[in-house]
Design an enzyme around this catalytic site. Structure first.
Site, short mmCIF file in Angstrom:
data_model
loop_
_atom_site.label_atom_id
_atom_site.label_comp_id
_atom_site.label_asym_id
_atom_site.label_seq_id
_atom_site.Cartn_x
_atom_site.Cartn_y
_atom_site.Cartn_z
N HIS A 126 50.52 46.36 28.49
CA HIS A 126 50.47 46.37 29.96
C HIS A 126 49.70 47.58 30.46
O HIS A 126 49.80 48.66 29.92
CB HIS A 126 51.90 46.41 30.53
N CYS A 194 44.61 44.57 30.96
CA CYS A 194 44.00 43.96 32.14
C CYS A 194 43.04 44.91 32.82
O CYS A 194 43.11 46.12 32.67
CB CYS A 194 45.07 43.49 33.13
N ARG A 203 39.37 41.56 31.50
CA ARG A 203 40.11 42.27 30.46
C ARG A 203 39.29 43.46 29.97
O ARG A 203 38.07 43.34 29.79
CB ARG A 203 40.39 41.35 29.26
#
Lengths: 228, 52
Positions: A126, A194, A203
């Site tokens: 993340h 991300c 990405r």
């Protein structure tokens, strides 16, 4: 008149309530998910250290280069150290890249090889909320070290390049990135997250290669020592 | 709405305060454990993998 006043007050109360709920949602995203993720990471870290007290797990002794050997999704099997992101940066690596797995640390793509093997060891993490281990992955530069610590070895990868791609570009985690049919000869690492951090329409990809390996008995690699 | 709830809470004021606090806590808990995890899946922050 009274009906109008009641209606006005009701609408006002609803709007205030909606505002409060949105504020709560922002605190959930920015504070609570990180709090929960840190707690989950601590749990996984303990689980890994417990596992390492025992002889090497059977899941790791298969044929080198064979993928899909770890079947226990969400279970930790390594730590990732990235000195550029902080001297004490150490995040557990768990099997799987589903949301449940990524909630506990950095996730390993199940169809890619394990650390140190010939092929591409690919992970995702993340970048915003839920522990955000890759929040500052964009600061990693060519030549930086990414050290993967397993039960028996340290694997020192060195970053070669970074690139921004489309979310559908699965070729980035191929055994030889960009050449789907090629037979791998190198030991590579791929980190995905991300991009942009709060929009995620693309990405961010970071590639590296295995520079050196070192048994755990030999102590921490130079890249992780305080005097390095 | 809030005045209506307050009027319908039973008991004297101290009891009503306790009840109101409990209701607020229950709503917040419901939001954090059920509603927000569901809602955030439609936000982009969780999408970090490459896939088909």
């Amino acid at each position: 008149m009274s009906a109008v006043r009641t209606a006005t007050r009701s609408v006002g109360e609803l709007l205030v309530t909606a505002g409060l709920v949105l504020l709560l949602f922002v605190s959930y995203q920015l504070v609570w998910t990180n709090f929960e993720a840190n707690r989950a990471q601590d749990g996984v870290s303990d689980q890994i250290r417990d596992d390492w007290q025992r002889p090497a797990a059977s899941g790791q002794t298969g044929e080198t280069g064979e993928v899909g050997r770890l079947t226990d999704f969400g279970k930790g099997f390594a730590f990732m150290h990235i000195p550029r992101l902080g001297r004490s940066y150490s995040v557990p690596v768990v099997e799987g890249v589903a949301l449940d797995d990524l909630a506990k640390g950095i996730g390993h793509y199940p169809k890619t090889v394990l650390p140190g093997e010939v092929g591409n060891f690919a992970v995702a993490g993340h970048r915003a909320t839920h522990g955000e281990p890759f929040a500052y992955l964009d600061e990693v530069r060519k030549g930086d070290a990414v050290v993967v610590e397993t039960q028996e070895e340290w694997f020192v990868y060195v970053i070669d390049r970074t690139r921004i791609v489309q979310p559908t570009d699965t070729w980035v985690i191929a055994p030889v990135p960009g050449r789907p049919d090629a037979v791998p000869t190198e030991r590579l690492i791929t980190l995905t997250t991300c991009n942009p951090r709060w929009a995620s329409t693309e990405r961010l990809i970071v590639w590296g290669h295995l520079e050196s390996r070192r048994s755990k008995a030999a102590g921490r690699p130079a890249e992780l020592r305080a005097d390095a | 709405m809030y005045a209506w709830i307050w009027r319908h809470l039973p008991g004297p004021v101290p009891i009503r305060i306790v009840l109101a606090t409990a209701i607020v806590a229950a709503v917040v808990l419901l939001l954090f454990t059920q509603v927000f995890p569901w809602a955030e899946q439609s936000l982009p922050f969780l999408k970090v993998t490459v896939d088909e």
